[in-house]
Motif scaffolding. Structure first.
Motif, PDB file in Angstrom:
ATOM      1  N   CYS A  72      -2.153  14.038 -14.618  1.00 56.92           N
ATOM      2  CA  CYS A  72      -3.506  14.042 -14.064  1.00 56.92           C
ATOM      3  C   CYS A  72      -3.467  14.400 -12.580  1.00 56.92           C
ATOM      4  CB  CYS A  72      -4.162  12.678 -14.247  1.00 56.92           C
ATOM      5  SG  CYS A  72      -4.378  12.166 -15.958  1.00 56.92           S
ATOM      6  N   LEU A  73      -2.542  13.766 -11.843  1.00 60.83           N
ATOM      7  CA  LEU A  73      -2.409  14.081 -10.417  1.00 60.83           C
ATOM      8  C   LEU A  73      -2.119  15.557 -10.209  1.00 60.83           C
ATOM      9  CD1 LEU A  73      -0.334  11.061  -9.054  1.00 60.83           C
ATOM     10  CD2 LEU A  73      -2.749  11.541  -8.642  1.00 60.83           C
ATOM     11  N   SER A  74      -1.241  16.110 -11.036  1.00 62.34           N
ATOM     12  CA  SER A  74      -0.923  17.530 -10.878  1.00 62.34           C
ATOM     13  C   SER A  74      -2.134  18.395 -11.207  1.00 62.34           C
ATOM     14  CB  SER A  74       0.294  17.923 -11.706  1.00 62.34           C
ATOM     15  OG  SER A  74       0.035  17.863 -13.087  1.00 62.34           O
ATOM     16  N   ASP A  75      -2.911  18.002 -12.207  1.00 60.61           N
ATOM     17  CA  ASP A  75      -4.141  18.747 -12.512  1.00 60.61           C
ATOM     18  C   ASP A  75      -5.111  18.688 -11.338  1.00 60.61           C
ATOM     19  OD1 ASP A  75      -3.155  19.322 -15.042  1.00 60.61           O
ATOM     20  OD2 ASP A  75      -4.381  17.805 -16.061  1.00 60.61           O
ATOM     21  N   TRP A  76      -5.248  17.514 -10.736  1.00 58.68           N
ATOM     22  CA  TRP A  76      -6.177  17.347  -9.621  1.00 58.68           C
ATOM     23  C   TRP A  76      -5.759  18.161  -8.410  1.00 58.68           C
ATOM     24  CZ3 TRP A  76      -6.112  11.312 -10.160  1.00 58.68           C
ATOM     25  CH2 TRP A  76      -6.773  10.951 -11.339  1.00 58.68           C
ATOM     26  N   GLY A  80      -3.871  20.799  -8.536  1.00 63.76           N
ATOM     27  CA  GLY A  80      -4.014  22.192  -8.943  1.00 63.76           C
ATOM     28  C   GLY A  80      -5.435  22.677  -8.753  1.00 63.76           C
ATOM     29  N   GLU A  81      -6.392  21.853  -9.162  1.00 63.91           N
ATOM     30  CA  GLU A  81      -7.805  22.203  -9.008  1.00 63.91           C
ATOM     31  C   GLU A  81      -8.206  22.247  -7.536  1.00 63.91           C
ATOM     32  OE1 GLU A  81      -9.768  19.180 -11.294  1.00 63.91           O
ATOM     33  OE2 GLU A  81      -8.885  19.898 -13.174  1.00 63.91           O
ATOM     34  N   ALA A  82      -7.727  21.287  -6.758  1.00 60.59           N
ATOM     35  CA  ALA A  82      -8.095  21.217  -5.341  1.00 60.59           C
ATOM     36  C   ALA A  82      -7.461  22.337  -4.524  1.00 60.59           C
ATOM     37  CB  ALA A  82      -7.695  19.860  -4.760  1.00 60.59           C
ATOM     38  N   GLY A  83      -6.261  22.743  -4.908  1.00 65.28           N
ATOM     39  CA  GLY A  83      -5.540  23.722  -4.118  1.00 65.28           C
ATOM     40  C   GLY A  83      -5.356  25.066  -4.781  1.00 65.28           C
ATOM     41  N   ALA A  84      -6.019  25.274  -5.899  1.00 62.42           N
ATOM     42  CA  ALA A  84      -5.911  26.534  -6.639  1.00 62.42           C
ATOM     43  C   ALA A  84      -4.455  26.873  -6.982  1.00 62.42           C
ATOM     44  CB  ALA A  84      -6.582  27.678  -5.876  1.00 62.42           C
ATOM     45  N   LEU A  85      -3.677  25.842  -7.359  1.00 64.21           N
ATOM     46  CA  LEU A  85      -2.298  26.051  -7.793  1.00 64.21           C
ATOM     47  C   LEU A  85      -2.267  26.244  -9.301  1.00 64.21           C
ATOM     48  CD1 LEU A  85      -0.497  23.161  -5.871  1.00 64.21           C
ATOM     49  CD2 LEU A  85      -0.429  25.580  -5.307  1.00 64.21           C
ATOM     50  N   ASP A  86      -1.310  27.029  -9.775  1.00 64.49           N
ATOM     51  CA  ASP A  86      -1.168  27.107 -11.222  1.00 64.49           C
ATOM     52  C   ASP A  86      -0.525  25.821 -11.727  1.00 64.49           C
ATOM     53  OD1 ASP A  86       1.729  27.287 -11.438  1.00 64.49           O
ATOM     54  OD2 ASP A  86       1.601  29.398 -10.933  1.00 64.49           O
ATOM     55  N   LYS A  87      -0.618  25.600 -13.017  1.00 68.97           N
ATOM     56  CA  LYS A  87      -0.189  24.339 -13.618  1.00 68.97           C
ATOM     57  C   LYS A  87       1.276  24.022 -13.331  1.00 68.97           C
ATOM     58  CE  LYS A  87      -0.866  21.840 -17.897  1.00 68.97           C
ATOM     59  NZ  LYS A  87      -1.569  21.904 -19.159  1.00 68.97           N
ATOM     60  N   ASP A  88       2.155  25.006 -13.467  1.00 68.52           N
ATOM     61  CA  ASP A  88       3.584  24.762 -13.246  1.00 68.52           C
ATOM     62  C   ASP A  88       3.876  24.388 -11.792  1.00 68.52           C
ATOM     63  OD1 ASP A  88       4.224  25.239 -15.907  1.00 68.52           O
ATOM     64  OD2 ASP A  88       4.618  27.372 -15.563  1.00 68.52           O
ATOM     65  N   ALA A  89       3.266  25.071 -10.840  1.00 69.27           N
ATOM     66  CA  ALA A  89       3.485  24.774  -9.427  1.00 69.27           C
ATOM     67  C   ALA A  89       2.944  23.388  -9.079  1.00 69.27           C
ATOM     68  CB  ALA A  89       2.830  25.833  -8.545  1.00 69.27           C
ATOM     69  N   ALA A  90       1.801  23.041  -9.621  1.00 63.70           N
ATOM     70  CA  ALA A  90       1.213  21.731  -9.352  1.00 63.70           C
ATOM     71  C   ALA A  90       2.083  20.618  -9.932  1.00 63.70           C
ATOM     72  CB  ALA A  90      -0.202  21.664  -9.916  1.00 63.70           C
ATOM     73  N   ARG A  91       2.584  20.817 -11.142  1.00 57.81           N
ATOM     74  CA  ARG A  91       3.442  19.787 -11.747  1.00 57.81           C
ATOM     75  C   ARG A  91       4.750  19.653 -10.981  1.00 57.81           C
ATOM     76  NH1 ARG A  91       2.547  19.467 -18.283  1.00 57.81           N
ATOM     77  NH2 ARG A  91       0.416  18.703 -18.098  1.00 57.81           N
ATOM     78  N   GLU A  92       5.316  20.756 -10.549  1.00 57.43           N
ATOM     79  CA  GLU A  92       6.560  20.666  -9.771  1.00 57.43           C
ATOM     80  C   GLU A  92       6.328  19.936  -8.453  1.00 57.43           C
ATOM     81  OE1 GLU A  92      10.354  23.347  -8.324  1.00 57.43           O
ATOM     82  OE2 GLU A  92       9.007  24.113  -9.877  1.00 57.43           O
ATOM     83  N   ALA A  93       5.149  20.123  -7.864  1.00 57.64           N
ATOM     84  CA  ALA A  93       4.831  19.409  -6.626  1.00 57.64           C
ATOM     85  C   ALA A  93       4.788  17.897  -6.857  1.00 57.64           C
ATOM     86  CB  ALA A  93       3.494  19.894  -6.066  1.00 57.64           C
ATOM     87  N   ILE A  94       4.276  17.477  -7.993  1.00 57.56           N
ATOM     88  CA  ILE A  94       4.186  16.046  -8.297  1.00 57.56           C
ATOM     89  C   ILE A  94       5.523  15.493  -8.776  1.00 57.56           C
ATOM     90  CG2 ILE A  94       3.140  14.326  -9.833  1.00 57.56           C
ATOM     91  CD1 ILE A  94       1.307  15.338  -7.544  1.00 57.56           C
ATOM     92  N   TYR A  95       6.185  16.173  -9.678  1.00 57.69           N
ATOM     93  CA  TYR A  95       7.428  15.659 -10.258  1.00 57.69           C
ATOM     94  C   TYR A  95       8.643  15.868  -9.365  1.00 57.69           C
ATOM     95  CZ  TYR A  95       5.048  14.794 -14.671  1.00 57.69           C
ATOM     96  OH  TYR A  95       4.204  14.306 -15.645  1.00 57.69           O
ATOM     97  N   GLY A  96       8.561  16.817  -8.428  1.00 55.47           N
ATOM     98  CA  GLY A  96       9.703  17.104  -7.563  1.00 55.47           C
ATOM     99  C   GLY A  96      10.749  17.964  -8.238  1.00 55.47           C
ATOM    100  N   MET A  97      10.410  18.487  -9.395  1.00 51.73           N
ATOM    101  CA  MET A  97      11.300  19.346 -10.183  1.00 51.73           C
ATOM    102  C   MET A  97      10.434  19.972 -11.271  1.00 51.73           C
ATOM    103  SD  MET A  97      13.292  16.454 -12.512  1.00 51.73           S
ATOM    104  CE  MET A  97      13.724  15.458 -11.103  1.00 51.73           C
ATOM    105  N   PRO A  98      10.936  20.995 -11.945  1.00 52.00           N
ATOM    106  CA  PRO A  98      10.147  21.550 -13.048  1.00 52.00           C
ATOM    107  C   PRO A  98       9.846  20.460 -14.093  1.00 52.00           C
ATOM    108  CG  PRO A  98      11.941  23.021 -12.483  1.00 52.00           C
ATOM    109  CD  PRO A  98      12.160  21.748 -11.709  1.00 52.00           C
TER     110      PRO A  98
END
Length: 96
Positions: A44-48, A50-68
């Motif tokens: 959910c955090l990665s989706d949020w 992604g929506e706020a920063g116009a990131l694609d799903k993979d980039a947003a998830r990597e930002a949250i998880y710290g890895m793919p």
């Protein structure tokens, strides 16, 4: 006005980064359990963001998880039990 809206962006960003780092550290806190208790999880955090920063799903998830995300799942995510899934479903019903 909601008091959260009075926080300056730097303060809010620092708190968000601390939350993300805490969730990275607490690998034992499974997403399904977070969903069951609070109705949101790392995805959910990665989706949020992604929506706020116009990131694609993979980039947003990597930002949250710290890895793919696939790597994190392989190392840290277990199979959800029927009980966990039921708690999650009930919790998500409470989301606005």
């Amino acid at each position: 006005m909601d008091p959260i809206d009075t926080l300056d962006d730097a303060t809010a960003a620092a708190a968000f980064r601390r939350l993300v780092r805490h969730l990275r550290h607490r690998e034992d806190a499974q997403n399904v359990d977070l969903m069951g208790l609070a109705g949101f999880c790392r995805n959910c955090l990665s989706d949020w963001i992604g929506e706020a920063g116009a990131l694609d799903k993979d980039a947003a998830r990597e930002a949250i998880y710290g890895m793919p995300y696939a790597e994190w799942k392989t190392h840290h995510q277990g199979e959800a039990t029927p009980e966990q899934l039921a708690r999650m479903a009930e919790s998500v019903k409470k989301n606005a």
